[in-house]
Design a protein around this motif. Structure first.
Motif, PDB file in Angstrom:
ATOM      1  N   PRO A  72       0.829  -1.210   0.000  1.00  0.00           N
ATOM      2  CA  PRO A  72       0.000   0.000   0.000  1.00  0.00           C
ATOM      3  C   PRO A  72       0.862   1.258   0.000  1.00  0.00           C
ATOM      4  CG  PRO A  72       0.119  -0.900   2.209  1.00  0.00           C
ATOM      5  CD  PRO A  72       0.871  -1.851   1.315  1.00  0.00           C
ATOM      6  N   GLY A  73       0.251   2.357  -0.375  1.00  0.00           N
ATOM      7  CA  GLY A  73       0.925   3.642  -0.366  1.00  0.00           C
ATOM      8  C   GLY A  73      -0.099   4.754  -0.196  1.00  0.00           C
ATOM      9  N   ILE A  74       0.363   5.985  -0.332  1.00  0.00           N
ATOM     10  CA  ILE A  74      -0.516   7.152  -0.220  1.00  0.00           C
ATOM     11  C   ILE A  74      -0.416   7.951  -1.516  1.00  0.00           C
ATOM     12  CG2 ILE A  74      -0.780   9.406   0.938  1.00  0.00           C
ATOM     13  CD1 ILE A  74      -1.902   7.180   2.569  1.00  0.00           C
ATOM     14  N   ASN A  75      -1.558   8.286  -2.097  1.00  0.00           N
ATOM     15  CA  ASN A  75      -1.595   9.151  -3.274  1.00  0.00           C
ATOM     16  C   ASN A  75      -1.330  10.598  -2.853  1.00  0.00           C
ATOM     17  OD1 ASN A  75      -2.358   7.065  -5.145  1.00  0.00           O
ATOM     18  ND2 ASN A  75      -4.424   7.152  -4.286  1.00  0.00           N
ATOM     19  N   ASP A  76      -1.049  11.460  -3.824  1.00  0.00           N
ATOM     20  CA  ASP A  76      -0.758  12.869  -3.526  1.00  0.00           C
ATOM     21  C   ASP A  76      -1.888  13.567  -2.781  1.00  0.00           C
ATOM     22  OD1 ASP A  76       1.724  12.643  -4.710  1.00  0.00           O
ATOM     23  OD2 ASP A  76       1.077  13.464  -6.643  1.00  0.00           O
ATOM     24  N   ASP A  77      -3.132  13.127  -3.003  1.00  0.00           N
ATOM     25  CA  ASP A  77      -4.267  13.781  -2.342  1.00  0.00           C
ATOM     26  C   ASP A  77      -4.550  13.215  -0.940  1.00  0.00           C
ATOM     27  OD1 ASP A  77      -5.374  11.292  -2.889  1.00  0.00           O
ATOM     28  OD2 ASP A  77      -7.092  12.074  -3.993  1.00  0.00           O
ATOM     29  N   GLY A  78      -3.732  12.257  -0.490  1.00  0.00           N
ATOM     30  CA  GLY A  78      -3.913  11.683   0.841  1.00  0.00           C
ATOM     31  C   GLY A  78      -4.762  10.429   0.857  1.00  0.00           C
ATOM     32  N   SER A  79      -5.265  10.014  -0.326  1.00  0.00           N
ATOM     33  CA  SER A  79      -6.066   8.783  -0.358  1.00  0.00           C
ATOM     34  C   SER A  79      -5.144   7.566  -0.373  1.00  0.00           C
ATOM     35  CB  SER A  79      -6.996   8.780  -1.569  1.00  0.00           C
ATOM     36  OG  SER A  79      -6.255   8.784  -2.772  1.00  0.00           O
ATOM     37  N   LEU A  80      -5.669   6.472   0.116  1.00  0.00           N
ATOM     38  CA  LEU A  80      -4.904   5.238   0.205  1.00  0.00           C
ATOM     39  C   LEU A  80      -4.778   4.596  -1.164  1.00  0.00           C
ATOM     40  CD1 LEU A  80      -3.548   3.145   2.056  1.00  0.00           C
ATOM     41  CD2 LEU A  80      -5.784   2.071   2.321  1.00  0.00           C
ATOM     42  N   ALA A  81      -3.568   4.239  -1.550  1.00  0.00           N
ATOM     43  CA  ALA A  81      -3.315   3.515  -2.792  1.00  0.00           C
ATOM     44  C   ALA A  81      -3.093   2.053  -2.411  1.00  0.00           C
ATOM     45  CB  ALA A  81      -2.094   4.080  -3.508  1.00  0.00           C
ATOM     46  N   ALA A  82      -4.132   1.258  -2.555  1.00  0.00           N
ATOM     47  CA  ALA A  82      -4.042  -0.153  -2.200  1.00  0.00           C
ATOM     48  C   ALA A  82      -5.052  -0.934  -3.020  1.00  0.00           C
ATOM     49  CB  ALA A  82      -4.314  -0.350  -0.713  1.00  0.00           C
ATOM     50  N   VAL A  83      -4.763  -2.205  -3.232  1.00  0.00           N
ATOM     51  CA  VAL A  83      -5.657  -3.085  -3.974  1.00  0.00           C
ATOM     52  C   VAL A  83      -5.984  -4.271  -3.069  1.00  0.00           C
ATOM     53  CG1 VAL A  83      -5.908  -4.567  -6.007  1.00  0.00           C
ATOM     54  CG2 VAL A  83      -4.659  -2.404  -6.185  1.00  0.00           C
ATOM     55  N   LEU A  84      -7.278  -4.512  -2.879  1.00  0.00           N
ATOM     56  CA  LEU A  84      -7.697  -5.655  -2.078  1.00  0.00           C
ATOM     57  C   LEU A  84      -7.502  -6.948  -2.863  1.00  0.00           C
ATOM     58  CD1 LEU A  84     -11.019  -4.271  -0.552  1.00  0.00           C
ATOM     59  CD2 LEU A  84      -8.800  -4.499   0.574  1.00  0.00           C
ATOM     60  N   ALA A  85      -7.072  -7.996  -2.183  1.00  0.00           N
ATOM     61  CA  ALA A  85      -6.925  -9.311  -2.802  1.00  0.00           C
ATOM     62  C   ALA A  85      -8.312  -9.873  -3.122  1.00  0.00           C
ATOM     63  CB  ALA A  85      -6.167 -10.248  -1.867  1.00  0.00           C
ATOM     64  N   ASP A  86      -8.395 -10.676  -4.164  1.00  0.00           N
ATOM     65  CA  ASP A  86      -9.658 -11.306  -4.545  1.00  0.00           C
ATOM     66  C   ASP A  86     -10.169 -12.211  -3.427  1.00  0.00           C
ATOM     67  OD1 ASP A  86      -9.606 -10.094  -7.016  1.00  0.00           O
ATOM     68  OD2 ASP A  86      -8.782 -11.833  -8.066  1.00  0.00           O
ATOM     69  N   ASN A  87     -11.454 -12.159  -3.183  1.00  0.00           N
ATOM     70  CA  ASN A  87     -12.136 -13.030  -2.227  1.00  0.00           C
ATOM     71  C   ASN A  87     -11.560 -12.955  -0.819  1.00  0.00           C
ATOM     72  OD1 ASN A  87     -13.967 -14.164  -4.180  1.00  0.00           O
ATOM     73  ND2 ASN A  87     -12.189 -15.208  -5.018  1.00  0.00           N
ATOM     74  N   ALA A  88     -11.017 -11.805  -0.469  1.00  0.00           N
ATOM     75  CA  ALA A  88     -10.422 -11.637   0.859  1.00  0.00           C
ATOM     76  C   ALA A  88     -11.329 -10.780   1.735  1.00  0.00           C
ATOM     77  CB  ALA A  88      -9.047 -10.986   0.737  1.00  0.00           C
ATOM     78  N   PHE A  89     -11.491 -11.206   2.975  1.00  0.00           N
ATOM     79  CA  PHE A  89     -12.263 -10.431   3.933  1.00  0.00           C
ATOM     80  C   PHE A  89     -11.650 -10.619   5.314  1.00  0.00           C
ATOM     81  CE2 PHE A  89     -14.275 -14.503   3.245  1.00  0.00           C
ATOM     82  CZ  PHE A  89     -14.451 -15.004   4.525  1.00  0.00           C
ATOM     83  N   GLY A  90     -11.943  -9.698   6.200  1.00  0.00           N
ATOM     84  CA  GLY A  90     -11.346  -9.696   7.544  1.00  0.00           C
ATOM     85  C   GLY A  90     -10.890  -8.285   7.846  1.00  0.00           C
ATOM     86  N   SER A  91      -9.766  -8.153   8.531  1.00  0.00           N
ATOM     87  CA  SER A  91      -9.255  -6.813   8.815  1.00  0.00           C
ATOM     88  C   SER A  91      -7.750  -6.762   8.594  1.00  0.00           C
ATOM     89  CB  SER A  91      -9.605  -6.392  10.245  1.00  0.00           C
ATOM     90  OG  SER A  91      -8.963  -7.232  11.174  1.00  0.00           O
ATOM     91  N   PHE A  92      -7.284  -5.572   8.283  1.00  0.00           N
ATOM     92  CA  PHE A  92      -5.839  -5.335   8.176  1.00  0.00           C
ATOM     93  C   PHE A  92      -5.540  -3.988   8.813  1.00  0.00           C
ATOM     94  CE2 PHE A  92      -7.643  -3.714   4.220  1.00  0.00           C
ATOM     95  CZ  PHE A  92      -6.976  -2.515   3.992  1.00  0.00           C
ATOM     96  N   THR A  93      -4.332  -3.878   9.344  1.00  0.00           N
ATOM     97  CA  THR A  93      -3.898  -2.645  10.006  1.00  0.00           C
ATOM     98  C   THR A  93      -2.660  -2.114   9.304  1.00  0.00           C
ATOM     99  OG1 THR A  93      -4.779  -3.404  12.127  1.00  0.00           O
ATOM    100  CG2 THR A  93      -3.145  -1.635  12.199  1.00  0.00           C
ATOM    101  N   LEU A  94      -2.688  -0.824   9.012  1.00  0.00           N
ATOM    102  CA  LEU A  94      -1.560  -0.153   8.368  1.00  0.00           C
ATOM    103  C   LEU A  94      -0.983   0.889   9.312  1.00  0.00           C
ATOM    104  CD1 LEU A  94      -3.088   0.501   4.808  1.00  0.00           C
ATOM    105  CD2 LEU A  94      -1.706  -1.455   5.563  1.00  0.00           C
TER     106      LEU A  94
END
Length: 169
Positions: free
Chosen positions: A61-83
């Motif tokens: 993951p990363g951060i775009n210039d506007d402060g939004s999160l640049a990340a791609v969720l894995a297919d068929n993945a659910f639960g939680s993640f912490t950054l």
């Protein structure tokens, strides 16, 4: 002069759902290079790290210039993640902050593959129509077939939903 450490302000984690794109939600709402007048012009970058649940992400993951999160969720993945989000300027890094994202599960539809059977005239064949039917990715539900359609090349349908059919023709 003493270098003041940069800081950042995080917004709320967006609501996420399995198999959907990451929304353009601003998670880093503000950054500051520090309070001293000589630091005002310093650029603040934000380093993003995975604390837990990295399997829910495709790539880093990363951060775009506007402060939004640049990340791609894995297919068929659910639960939680912490950054973790760490502000960094020319003088060093500031205190890291963490944000936990919850990815809700969806009920994936069952999947089935078509079957084709050829038989000679006046012959019979037994076909297991449940072969090739699965509950869907990462689903464990018990399946029940409620409708099976039988056709021949001339579309002579004799009985729909039956486990035994006879083609007349």
């Amino acid at each position: 002069a003493v270098d003041d450490r940069p800081s950042l302000t995080l917004g709320a984690a967006p609501a996420l759902t399995e198999d959907t794109a990451m929304p353009d939600t601003i998670v880093v709402t503000a950054t500051s290079p520090g309070g001293a007048p000589d630091e005002v012009g310093q650029q603040v970058d934000v380093d993003v790290g995975v604390v837990s649940g990295g399997a829910l992400l495709n790539g880093a993951p990363g951060i775009n210039d506007d402060g939004s999160l640049a990340a791609v969720l894995a297919d068929n993945a659910f639960g939680s993640f912490t950054l973790s989000f760490t502000p960094r300027d020319a003088g060093g890094s500031g205190a890291a902050q963490q944000l936990t994202f919850n990815v809700g599960a969806v009920n994936d539809p069952p999947e089935a593959t078509s079957q084709s059977v050829s038989i000679a005239e006046d012959a019979s064949v037994t076909v297991d129509v449940a072969t090739g039917v699965t509950p869907g990715p990462l689903e464990s539900d018990t399946l029940a077939l409620t409708n099976v359609v039988f056709t021949d090349a001339a579309n002579d349908i004799v009985d729909e939903g039956a486990s035994v059919i006879a083609i007349v023709g």
